[in-house]
Design a protein around this motif. Structure first.
Motif, PDB file in Angstrom:
ATOM      1  N   VAL A   1     -25.210 -12.823  12.049  1.00 20.63           N
ATOM      2  CA  VAL A   1     -24.372 -12.068  11.114  1.00 20.63           C
ATOM      3  C   VAL A   1     -25.155 -11.723   9.845  1.00 20.63           C
ATOM      4  O   VAL A   1     -25.090 -10.587   9.354  1.00 20.63           O
TER       5      VAL A   1
ATOM      6  N   ASN B   1     -14.151 -13.430  18.010  1.00 22.03           N
ATOM      7  CA  ASN B   1     -13.746 -12.117  18.532  1.00 22.03           C
ATOM      8  C   ASN B   1     -13.451 -12.202  20.019  1.00 22.03           C
ATOM      9  O   ASN B   1     -14.123 -12.901  20.758  1.00 22.03           O
TER      10      ASN B   1
ATOM     11  N   GLY C   1     -21.015   0.049   9.009  1.00 28.38           N
ATOM     12  CA  GLY C   1     -20.231  -1.084   8.507  1.00 28.38           C
ATOM     13  C   GLY C   1     -19.211  -1.569   9.525  1.00 28.38           C
ATOM     14  O   GLY C   1     -18.985  -2.779   9.664  1.00 28.38           O
ATOM     15  N   VAL C   2     -18.615  -0.647  10.254  1.00 26.05           N
ATOM     16  CA  VAL C   2     -17.653  -1.034  11.299  1.00 26.05           C
ATOM     17  C   VAL C   2     -18.379  -1.780  12.427  1.00 26.05           C
ATOM     18  O   VAL C   2     -17.870  -2.784  12.941  1.00 26.05           O
TER      19      VAL C   2
ATOM     20  N   ASP D   1     -10.523  -7.181  20.295  1.00 23.49           N
ATOM     21  CA  ASP D   1     -10.952  -6.934  18.918  1.00 23.49           C
ATOM     22  C   ASP D   1     -11.988  -5.813  18.845  1.00 23.49           C
ATOM     23  O   ASP D   1     -12.239  -5.263  17.767  1.00 23.49           O
TER      24      ASP D   1
ATOM     25  N   LEU E   1     -25.839  -8.025   8.443  1.00 20.58           N
ATOM     26  CA  LEU E   1     -25.493  -7.625   7.072  1.00 20.58           C
ATOM     27  C   LEU E   1     -26.737  -7.130   6.321  1.00 20.58           C
ATOM     28  O   LEU E   1     -26.671  -6.154   5.569  1.00 20.58           O
TER      29      LEU E   1
ATOM     30  N   ILE F   1     -18.997  -9.975  13.065  1.00 19.70           N
ATOM     31  CA  ILE F   1     -18.866 -11.060  12.087  1.00 19.70           C
ATOM     32  C   ILE F   1     -18.093 -12.271  12.613  1.00 19.70           C
ATOM     33  O   ILE F   1     -18.558 -13.396  12.503  1.00 19.70           O
ATOM     34  N   SER F   2     -16.925 -12.072  13.188  1.00 17.24           N
ATOM     35  CA  SER F   2     -16.105 -13.220  13.586  1.00 17.24           C
ATOM     36  C   SER F   2     -16.669 -13.930  14.812  1.00 17.24           C
ATOM     37  O   SER F   2     -16.945 -13.290  15.823  1.00 17.24           O
TER      38      SER F   2
ATOM     39  N   VAL G   1     -21.068  -3.611  12.154  1.00 15.74           N
ATOM     40  CA  VAL G   1     -21.356  -4.954  11.641  1.00 15.74           C
ATOM     41  C   VAL G   1     -20.088  -5.795  11.592  1.00 15.74           C
ATOM     42  O   VAL G   1     -20.100  -6.976  11.962  1.00 15.74           O
ATOM     43  N   SER G   2     -18.981  -5.203  11.185  1.00 16.40           N
ATOM     44  CA  SER G   2     -17.743  -5.986  11.100  1.00 16.40           C
ATOM     45  C   SER G   2     -17.297  -6.490  12.472  1.00 16.40           C
ATOM     46  O   SER G   2     -16.669  -7.546  12.568  1.00 16.40           O
TER      47      SER G   2
END
Length: 160
Positions: free
Chosen positions: A26, A61, A50-51, A65, A30, A57-58, A53-54
C-alpha cells in the motif's frame, strides 16, 4: 479476499507477516500516486489513478469491492488506450478476465475438483491487482512524459 494480505495469509504465513507485506504494498502504491501527481497529469488521470490505489488499500477487500475499478477504467480508458503498448494491453485484458472469472471458478469449479466446499486455494487476486496497478501506472507515467514532451516542443516552437 482480493489483497496482498489475503494472498500472504492464504499462503500459510502469519497474520503479522501478511499485514506487514500488505502495508508495504500500500505504501508503494501511495508513493507511486504521489510521484505521478508531481508529473501533473490531467485531473481525470490523477483521479483514476487514485481510485486504482484505493482499491488496493484495504486488506479485507472482497471481489464485490472491486466495482470501484469501473470508475477508474472510465477515467483512464482514453489514456491507457492511447499510450499502452500491445503487451501492456494484453496484460491488462488478461487481468480483467482473470478478476472477472475468479469468483465463478472458486464457486463452481474448485469445490467439485477438490471435493470440499470449505477449502479455498491461495487467494491470488491481490498480486494480480497489484500487477495490474503497476502496468497502469507505467502507462500513466509514460502518458505524463508524452504530455510534458509535447509541452516542451510547443514552448520551443513558440519561442522561435
Amino acid at each position: 479476499m482480493t489483497s496482498i494480505y489475503a494472498f500472504v495469509l492464504s499462503s500459510g504465513a502469519d497474520h503479522a507477516v501478511a499485514m506487514v507485506l500488505h502495508v508495504a504494498g500500500v505504501l508503494a502504491a501511495l508513493g507511486a500516486l504521489v510521484r505521478l501527481s508531481f508529473a501533473k497529469p490531467p485531473p481525470r488521470v490523477l483521479m483514476g489513478a487514485g481510485v486504482v490505489v484505493s482499491a488496493l488499500i484495504s486488506p479485507y477487500n472482497y471481489v464485490y469491492d472491486l466495482a470501484m475499478l469501473a470508475a477508474a477504467a472510465r477515467l483512464l480508458c482514453k489514456t491507457v488506450l492511447r499510450h499502452a503498448r500491445k503487451l501492456e494491453q494484453y496484460i491488462l485484458a488478461t487481468i480483467i478476465l482473470l478478476v472477472g472469472a475468479y469468483g465463478a471458478v472458486l464457486s463452481a469449479v474448485v469445490p467439485k475438483t477438490i471435493g470440499d466446499d470449505m477449502t479455498r486455494p491461495v487467494s491470488i487476486l491481490g498480486p494480480v491487482l497489484f500487477a495490474g496497478g503497476i502496468v497502469v501506472f507505467r502507462v500513466l507515467w509514460r502518458s505524463s512524459q508524452a504530455v510534458e514532451d509535447s509541452s516542451l516542443v510547443k514552448t520551443v516552437k513558440s519561442a522561435k
